[in-house]
Design an enzyme around this catalytic site. Structure first.
Site, PDB file in Angstrom:
ATOM      1  N   HIS B  79      50.639  62.123  97.334  1.00 44.82           N
ATOM      2  CA  HIS B  79      52.020  62.755  97.797  1.00 44.82           C
ATOM      3  C   HIS B  79      52.039  64.267  97.864  1.00 44.82           C
ATOM      4  O   HIS B  79      51.054  64.722  97.046  1.00 44.82           O
ATOM      5  CB  HIS B  79      53.031  62.226  97.080  1.00 44.82           C
ATOM      6  CG  HIS B  79      53.426  60.799  97.214  1.00 44.82           C
ATOM      7  ND1 HIS B  79      54.690  59.958  96.981  1.00 44.82           N
ATOM      8  CD2 HIS B  79      52.565  59.703  97.684  1.00 44.82           C
ATOM      9  CE1 HIS B  79      54.502  58.695  97.360  1.00 44.82           C
ATOM     10  NE2 HIS B  79      53.398  58.564  97.767  1.00 44.82           N
ATOM     11  N   GLU B  81      53.855  66.552  96.698  1.00 43.02           N
ATOM     12  CA  GLU B  81      54.105  67.087  95.281  1.00 43.02           C
ATOM     13  C   GLU B  81      53.059  67.144  94.522  1.00 43.02           C
ATOM     14  O   GLU B  81      52.596  67.826  93.735  1.00 43.02           O
ATOM     15  CB  GLU B  81      55.382  66.419  94.668  1.00 43.02           C
ATOM     16  CG  GLU B  81      56.631  66.671  95.692  1.00 43.02           C
ATOM     17  CD  GLU B  81      57.150  65.304  96.413  1.00 43.02           C
ATOM     18  OE1 GLU B  81      55.872  64.926  96.882  1.00 43.02           O
ATOM     19  OE2 GLU B  81      57.972  64.985  96.575  1.00 43.02           O
ATOM     20  N   CYS B 114      59.642  60.884  95.083  1.00 47.15           N
ATOM     21  CA  CYS B 114      59.781  59.400  94.877  1.00 47.15           C
ATOM     22  C   CYS B 114      59.734  59.344  93.427  1.00 47.15           C
ATOM     23  O   CYS B 114      59.277  60.268  92.603  1.00 47.15           O
ATOM     24  CB  CYS B 114      58.536  58.632  95.689  1.00 47.15           C
ATOM     25  SG  CYS B 114      56.958  58.925  94.786  1.00 47.15           S
ATOM     26  N   CYS B 117      56.495  60.985  91.845  1.00 43.75           N
ATOM     27  CA  CYS B 117      56.464  62.298  91.702  1.00 43.75           C
ATOM     28  C   CYS B 117      57.640  62.937  90.661  1.00 43.75           C
ATOM     29  O   CYS B 117      57.463  63.826  90.048  1.00 43.75           O
ATOM     30  CB  CYS B 117      56.561  62.903  93.099  1.00 43.75           C
ATOM     31  SG  CYS B 117      55.188  62.621  94.367  1.00 43.75           S
TER      32      CYS B 117
END
Lengths: 190, 190
Positions: B79, B81, B114, B117
């Site tokens: 992701h 992040e 999410c 993260c």
């Protein structure tokens, strides 16, 4: 493409260990014994914290191992579960390990997952999680498991991921306790 | 060491974009505009989902950017992040970005994190999280944010990580909506 942002490599000792290890582990306990052994060897070799993991197929075939590499790699993301999932995805060539539910793979971990690894599991496509030591065993030696849902097991189960706990818990916990007793590094303590 | 388990590289377009970009972003909105632009460019170049992130120092100096690389890399962990945090840790040479609280760095993300993260943020050593689009904006186009604590903002705040939400939310959401309208891949839908 230019310089890599991140490169994960297994240490030599892990490759040596794997070359002398079985490739299939038919029994649940044998799979757990394998990841607990990884957790112990990781501390003995100084390559990371006392955590081991692996992805196995439905017959117990080892897809990929994982060890905690946070301190040695300088990357806080490299918990054993994350490393095992990334390695398995590379071996299988897809970001969805189960390929839309066509295949069943399970993640074994020597300890219950922290908040990050808990969140990573559903994205990985594994259909099961099998754990040794409990959250409280991890916390007892000073590691922080993060802000995880109280009912994290149910949250995974509701997503079709079975969770089995306390497999060889005492053996897994003994590695944690040995690490703490030897003065092992506890990063990000709570 | 043998073959890498995982190598993350930025795509060429990102390196090209960075070479023509400022290195310091004094205003909060300018930092957010930068990560929203990453989210848009990532979809336009087909390198991943509509998510961008970056780690900035206290003066707005860009430490490292991140983009979603899940589909292009075959790794569910990547992701925006996670990529930004890993890249920043590599740049700074340590797994604790804040170095025990000595330095203040903040993670900017085009969308709220999410569950994975969210869990990763405290381990990274950043002292702040600034978000554009909300969870519900992400869910509205079919992505799953995972099983996150209802009070995830408070959970971060209690750990000393300040959270600022809704910065240029409409602009961030417009990228999500554009991606969905163009039929972009939504993986692991809920």
């Amino acid at each position: 493409m230019t310089d890599p942002v991140l490169t994960i490599c297994f240490p030599d000792w892990l490759n040596d260990f794997l070359s002398g290890s079985p490739v299939t582990f038919p029994e649940v306990e044998a799979r757990m014994r394998f990841v607990i052994k990884l957790s112990r060897l990781n501390t003995q070799h100084g390559s990371g914290g006392p955590f081991g993991a692996a992805v196995f197929d439905i017959n117990g075939g080892l897809v990929a191992p994982g060890i905690n590499l946070v301190a040695s790699s300088g990357c806080s993301l490299l918990h054993a579960e994350v490393v095992a999932l990334a390695a398995a995805q590379r071996v299988l060539g897809r970001y969805d390990i189960g390929d839309g539910g066509r295949f069943l793979y399970e993640l074994y971990s020597s300890s219950e997952p922290c908040a990050m690894c808990f969140g990573a599991i559903p994205w990985s496509g594994v259909s099961g999680l099998v754990c040794g030591a409990r959250d409280e065993d991890v916390r007892a030696i000073g590691f922080d498991e993060g802000a995880k849902l109280t009912d994290w097991v149910s949250a995974l189960t509701r997503r079709g991921i079975r969770v089995e706990r306390d497999v060889l818990r005492a053996e897994a916990r003994a590695v944690l306790e040995g690490y703490a007793a030897a003065g092992g590094l506890v990063y990000n303590p709570g």
